[in-house]
Scaffold this motif. Structure first.
Motif, PDB file in Angstrom:
ATOM      1  N   GLU A 262       0.823  -1.206   0.000  1.00  0.00           N
ATOM      2  CA  GLU A 262       0.000   0.000   0.000  1.00  0.00           C
ATOM      3  C   GLU A 262       0.860   1.260   0.000  1.00  0.00           C
ATOM      4  OE1 GLU A 262      -3.089   0.008   2.893  1.00  0.00           O
ATOM      5  OE2 GLU A 262      -3.470  -2.147   2.710  1.00  0.00           O
ATOM      6  N   LEU A 263       0.346   2.313  -0.626  1.00  0.00           N
ATOM      7  CA  LEU A 263       0.925   3.635  -0.436  1.00  0.00           C
ATOM      8  C   LEU A 263       0.540   4.131   0.952  1.00  0.00           C
ATOM      9  CD1 LEU A 263       0.219   5.349  -3.871  1.00  0.00           C
ATOM     10  CD2 LEU A 263       2.474   4.864  -2.902  1.00  0.00           C
ATOM     11  N   VAL A 264       1.517   4.665   1.665  1.00  0.00           N
ATOM     12  CA  VAL A 264       1.300   5.159   3.026  1.00  0.00           C
ATOM     13  C   VAL A 264       1.702   6.632   3.071  1.00  0.00           C
ATOM     14  CG1 VAL A 264       1.793   4.809   5.467  1.00  0.00           C
ATOM     15  CG2 VAL A 264       1.917   2.865   3.882  1.00  0.00           C
ATOM     16  N   PHE A 265       0.845   7.455   3.644  1.00  0.00           N
ATOM     17  CA  PHE A 265       1.087   8.893   3.697  1.00  0.00           C
ATOM     18  C   PHE A 265       1.176   9.360   5.145  1.00  0.00           C
ATOM     19  CE2 PHE A 265      -0.846   7.981  -0.327  1.00  0.00           C
ATOM     20  CZ  PHE A 265      -0.107   8.735  -1.216  1.00  0.00           C
ATOM     21  N   ALA A 266       2.165  10.202   5.410  1.00  0.00           N
ATOM     22  CA  ALA A 266       2.382  10.758   6.745  1.00  0.00           C
ATOM     23  C   ALA A 266       1.846  12.185   6.802  1.00  0.00           C
ATOM     24  CB  ALA A 266       3.866  10.752   7.095  1.00  0.00           C
ATOM     25  N   ILE A 267       1.072  12.464   7.837  1.00  0.00           N
ATOM     26  CA  ILE A 267       0.486  13.789   8.022  1.00  0.00           C
ATOM     27  C   ILE A 267       1.469  14.679   8.785  1.00  0.00           C
ATOM     28  CG2 ILE A 267      -1.452  15.066   9.011  1.00  0.00           C
ATOM     29  CD1 ILE A 267      -2.154  13.199   6.655  1.00  0.00           C
ATOM     30  N   GLY A 268       1.586  15.926   8.323  1.00  0.00           N
ATOM     31  CA  GLY A 268       2.566  16.823   8.913  1.00  0.00           C
ATOM     32  C   GLY A 268       1.995  17.948   9.750  1.00  0.00           C
ATOM     33  N   ARG A 269       0.668  18.119   9.739  1.00  0.00           N
ATOM     34  CA  ARG A 269       0.060  19.196  10.520  1.00  0.00           C
ATOM     35  C   ARG A 269      -1.387  18.832  10.817  1.00  0.00           C
ATOM     36  NH1 ARG A 269      -0.803  24.418   6.648  1.00  0.00           N
ATOM     37  NH2 ARG A 269      -2.023  25.026   8.479  1.00  0.00           N
ATOM     38  N   THR A 270      -2.019  19.619  11.674  1.00  0.00           N
ATOM     39  CA  THR A 270      -3.385  19.334  12.104  1.00  0.00           C
ATOM     40  C   THR A 270      -4.389  19.663  11.001  1.00  0.00           C
ATOM     41  OG1 THR A 270      -2.832  19.772  14.412  1.00  0.00           O
ATOM     42  CG2 THR A 270      -5.161  19.875  13.812  1.00  0.00           C
ATOM     43  N   TYR A 271      -5.303  18.724  10.778  1.00  0.00           N
ATOM     44  CA  TYR A 271      -6.332  18.892   9.753  1.00  0.00           C
ATOM     45  C   TYR A 271      -7.375  19.920  10.172  1.00  0.00           C
ATOM     46  CZ  TYR A 271     -10.472  17.855   6.931  1.00  0.00           C
ATOM     47  OH  TYR A 271     -11.569  17.951   6.115  1.00  0.00           O
ATOM     48  N   GLU A 272      -7.752  20.746   9.204  1.00  0.00           N
ATOM     49  CA  GLU A 272      -8.880  21.652   9.345  1.00  0.00           C
ATOM     50  C   GLU A 272      -9.735  21.532   8.090  1.00  0.00           C
ATOM     51  OE1 GLU A 272      -7.541  25.600  10.087  1.00  0.00           O
ATOM     52  OE2 GLU A 272      -6.308  25.039  11.815  1.00  0.00           O
ATOM     53  N   PRO A 273     -11.059  21.572   8.223  1.00  0.00           N
ATOM     54  CA  PRO A 273     -11.927  21.432   7.051  1.00  0.00           C
ATOM     55  C   PRO A 273     -11.545  22.408   5.943  1.00  0.00           C
ATOM     56  CG  PRO A 273     -13.227  21.348   9.055  1.00  0.00           C
ATOM     57  CD  PRO A 273     -11.840  21.715   9.474  1.00  0.00           C
ATOM     58  N   GLY A 274     -11.537  21.890   4.707  1.00  0.00           N
ATOM     59  CA  GLY A 274     -11.216  22.722   3.559  1.00  0.00           C
ATOM     60  C   GLY A 274      -9.751  22.689   3.159  1.00  0.00           C
ATOM     61  N   MET A 275      -8.897  22.088   3.965  1.00  0.00           N
ATOM     62  CA  MET A 275      -7.469  22.035   3.648  1.00  0.00           C
ATOM     63  C   MET A 275      -7.220  21.052   2.519  1.00  0.00           C
ATOM     64  SD  MET A 275      -5.697  22.148   7.432  1.00  0.00           S
ATOM     65  CE  MET A 275      -4.043  22.348   6.790  1.00  0.00           C
ATOM     66  N   ARG A 276      -6.315  21.390   1.607  1.00  0.00           N
ATOM     67  CA  ARG A 276      -5.923  20.505   0.539  1.00  0.00           C
ATOM     68  C   ARG A 276      -4.873  19.527   1.049  1.00  0.00           C
ATOM     69  NH1 ARG A 276      -9.345  19.675  -2.800  1.00  0.00           N
ATOM     70  NH2 ARG A 276      -7.741  18.927  -4.254  1.00  0.00           N
ATOM     71  N   LEU A 277      -4.818  18.379   0.425  1.00  0.00           N
ATOM     72  CA  LEU A 277      -3.896  17.344   0.906  1.00  0.00           C
ATOM     73  C   LEU A 277      -2.443  17.785   0.838  1.00  0.00           C
ATOM     74  CD1 LEU A 277      -2.480  15.692  -1.749  1.00  0.00           C
ATOM     75  CD2 LEU A 277      -4.853  15.012  -2.023  1.00  0.00           C
ATOM     76  N   GLU A 278      -2.118  18.644  -0.136  1.00  0.00           N
ATOM     77  CA  GLU A 278      -0.736  19.131  -0.235  1.00  0.00           C
ATOM     78  C   GLU A 278      -0.325  19.953   0.983  1.00  0.00           C
ATOM     79  OE1 GLU A 278      -1.777  18.015  -4.377  1.00  0.00           O
ATOM     80  OE2 GLU A 278      -2.814  19.125  -2.802  1.00  0.00           O
ATOM     81  N   GLU A 279      -1.306  20.514   1.691  1.00  0.00           N
ATOM     82  CA  GLU A 279      -1.026  21.268   2.907  1.00  0.00           C
ATOM     83  C   GLU A 279      -0.783  20.352   4.104  1.00  0.00           C
ATOM     84  OE1 GLU A 279      -3.637  24.928   3.439  1.00  0.00           O
ATOM     85  OE2 GLU A 279      -4.875  23.717   2.101  1.00  0.00           O
ATOM     86  N   LEU A 280      -1.254  19.129   4.022  1.00  0.00           N
ATOM     87  CA  LEU A 280      -1.253  18.230   5.171  1.00  0.00           C
ATOM     88  C   LEU A 280      -0.185  17.154   5.125  1.00  0.00           C
ATOM     89  CD1 LEU A 280      -5.089  17.826   5.449  1.00  0.00           C
ATOM     90  CD2 LEU A 280      -3.634  18.615   7.303  1.00  0.00           C
ATOM     91  N   ILE A 281       0.038  16.579   3.944  1.00  0.00           N
ATOM     92  CA  ILE A 281       0.938  15.428   3.836  1.00  0.00           C
ATOM     93  C   ILE A 281       2.386  15.899   3.764  1.00  0.00           C
ATOM     94  CG2 ILE A 281       1.605  13.457   2.410  1.00  0.00           C
ATOM     95  CD1 ILE A 281      -1.314  13.315   1.494  1.00  0.00           C
ATOM     96  N   SER A 282       3.236  15.313   4.571  1.00  0.00           N
ATOM     97  CA  SER A 282       4.651  15.679   4.568  1.00  0.00           C
ATOM     98  C   SER A 282       5.515  14.650   3.829  1.00  0.00           C
ATOM     99  CB  SER A 282       5.167  15.832   6.004  1.00  0.00           C
ATOM    100  OG  SER A 282       5.042  14.604   6.717  1.00  0.00           O
ATOM    101  N   HIS A 283       5.203  13.362   3.981  1.00  0.00           N
ATOM    102  CA  HIS A 283       6.020  12.303   3.392  1.00  0.00           C
ATOM    103  C   HIS A 283       5.120  11.153   2.933  1.00  0.00           C
ATOM    104  CE1 HIS A 283       8.927  14.470   5.905  1.00  0.00           C
ATOM    105  NE2 HIS A 283       9.870  13.992   5.107  1.00  0.00           N
ATOM    106  N   PHE A 284       5.697  10.272   2.137  1.00  0.00           N
ATOM    107  CA  PHE A 284       4.979   9.064   1.741  1.00  0.00           C
ATOM    108  C   PHE A 284       5.973   7.932   1.544  1.00  0.00           C
ATOM    109  CE2 PHE A 284       6.534  10.228  -2.352  1.00  0.00           C
ATOM    110  CZ  PHE A 284       6.434   9.114  -3.169  1.00  0.00           C
ATOM    111  N   THR A 285       5.458   6.716   1.530  1.00  0.00           N
ATOM    112  CA  THR A 285       6.282   5.539   1.267  1.00  0.00           C
ATOM    113  C   THR A 285       5.369   4.422   0.783  1.00  0.00           C
ATOM    114  OG1 THR A 285       8.021   4.102   2.154  1.00  0.00           O
ATOM    115  CG2 THR A 285       6.149   4.553   3.604  1.00  0.00           C
ATOM    116  N   VAL A 286       5.942   3.269   0.537  1.00  0.00           N
ATOM    117  CA  VAL A 286       5.167   2.057   0.281  1.00  0.00           C
ATOM    118  C   VAL A 286       5.358   1.142   1.484  1.00  0.00           C
ATOM    119  CG1 VAL A 286       4.818   0.060  -1.223  1.00  0.00           C
ATOM    120  CG2 VAL A 286       5.445   2.280  -2.205  1.00  0.00           C
ATOM    121  N   GLY A 287       4.273   0.614   1.994  1.00  0.00           N
ATOM    122  CA  GLY A 287       4.333  -0.276   3.148  1.00  0.00           C
ATOM    123  C   GLY A 287       3.532  -1.535   2.904  1.00  0.00           C
ATOM    124  N   LEU A 288       3.457  -2.367   3.921  1.00  0.00           N
ATOM    125  CA  LEU A 288       2.683  -3.597   3.870  1.00  0.00           C
ATOM    126  C   LEU A 288       1.707  -3.617   5.037  1.00  0.00           C
ATOM    127  CD1 LEU A 288       5.517  -6.220   3.185  1.00  0.00           C
ATOM    128  CD2 LEU A 288       3.997  -5.164   1.508  1.00  0.00           C
TER     129      LEU A 288
END
Length: 208
Positions: A60-86
């Motif tokens: 699976e693709l795995v995404f790491a969140i880098g800041r607190t979610y607020e309604p209306g935020m785009r994913l580019e504002e939230l995701i800091s890193h990604f990888t492939v995991g199991l």
């Protein structure tokens, strides 16, 4: 990375749901894993149970969140890193507890069931979507997937998870697996990749 919550999305690739005889959900189907389930693919051993039936791999693709979610935020504002995991699954255990209507934790949350490759800085959805990811076992391709094949897109998953449960720095989202899952065996050599770049390797060791 200081990992907090691990959210996983079930049945997010239509062909995978079909191969297991499951219906595709009408809304994202989430479950969680404890942080004790984390294991890293760093050329070492991946220890999994040998006494509870088949252990299935799910790349699976795995995404790491880098800041607190607020309604209306785009994913580019939230995701800091990604990888492939199991997302490893005790499939026999899962089938038994599904029939009884019990929670999935025993089948999904065991130690070393949340496997992670090497983190990459998140380059944006367009770049991640432009390349495939997958898993090789003993040098042969076992799974291959693309973001465009997801039932629920990444922004949908971010919004749903953020609204329902909350998202903040250190949270992870496992986004579902493509078709091709099967059981692991003692000594299997595993390699996860994205855009043909190896992000992690490990050798399966089965212990009671």
């Amino acid at each position: 990375m200081d990992i907090r919550n691990i959210y996983c999305v079930g049945r997010n690739y239509r062909l995978h749901a079909e191969e297991l005889g499951n219906e595709v959900p009408a809304s994202p189907m989430l479950f969680t894993k404890p942080t004790h389930a984390i294991a890293t693919m760093d050329e070492g051993k991946l220890i999994i149970p040998s006494s509870q039936g088949a252990v299935h791999y799910e790349a699976e693709l795995v995404f790491a969140i880098g800041r607190t979610y607020e309604p209306g935020m785009r994913l580019e504002e939230l995701i800091s890193h990604f990888t492939v995991g199991l997302d490893l699954t005790l499939r026999d255990v899962q089938e038994t507890i599904k029939k009884k209507g019990l929670p999935w934790l025993p089948a999904k949350g065991f130690r070393n069931s949340a496997v992670l490759g090497r983190w990459l800085a998140f380059p944006g959805l367009d770049e991640v979507s432009a390349h495939a990811f997958g898993l090789r076992i003993n040098g042969a391709e076992a799974q291959r997937g693309e973001v465009r094949d997801m039932v629920f897109g990444l922004q949908q998953l971010i919004d749903y998870t953020g609204r329902m449960y909350g998202l903040a720095a250190g949270d992870l989202i496992y986004t579902g697996t493509p078709a091709g899952v099967d059981a692991l065996n003692e000594g299997d050599e595993l390699e996860v990749w994205w855009n043909e770049e190896t992000l992690g390797r490990a050798t399966v060791r089965m212990e009671a």
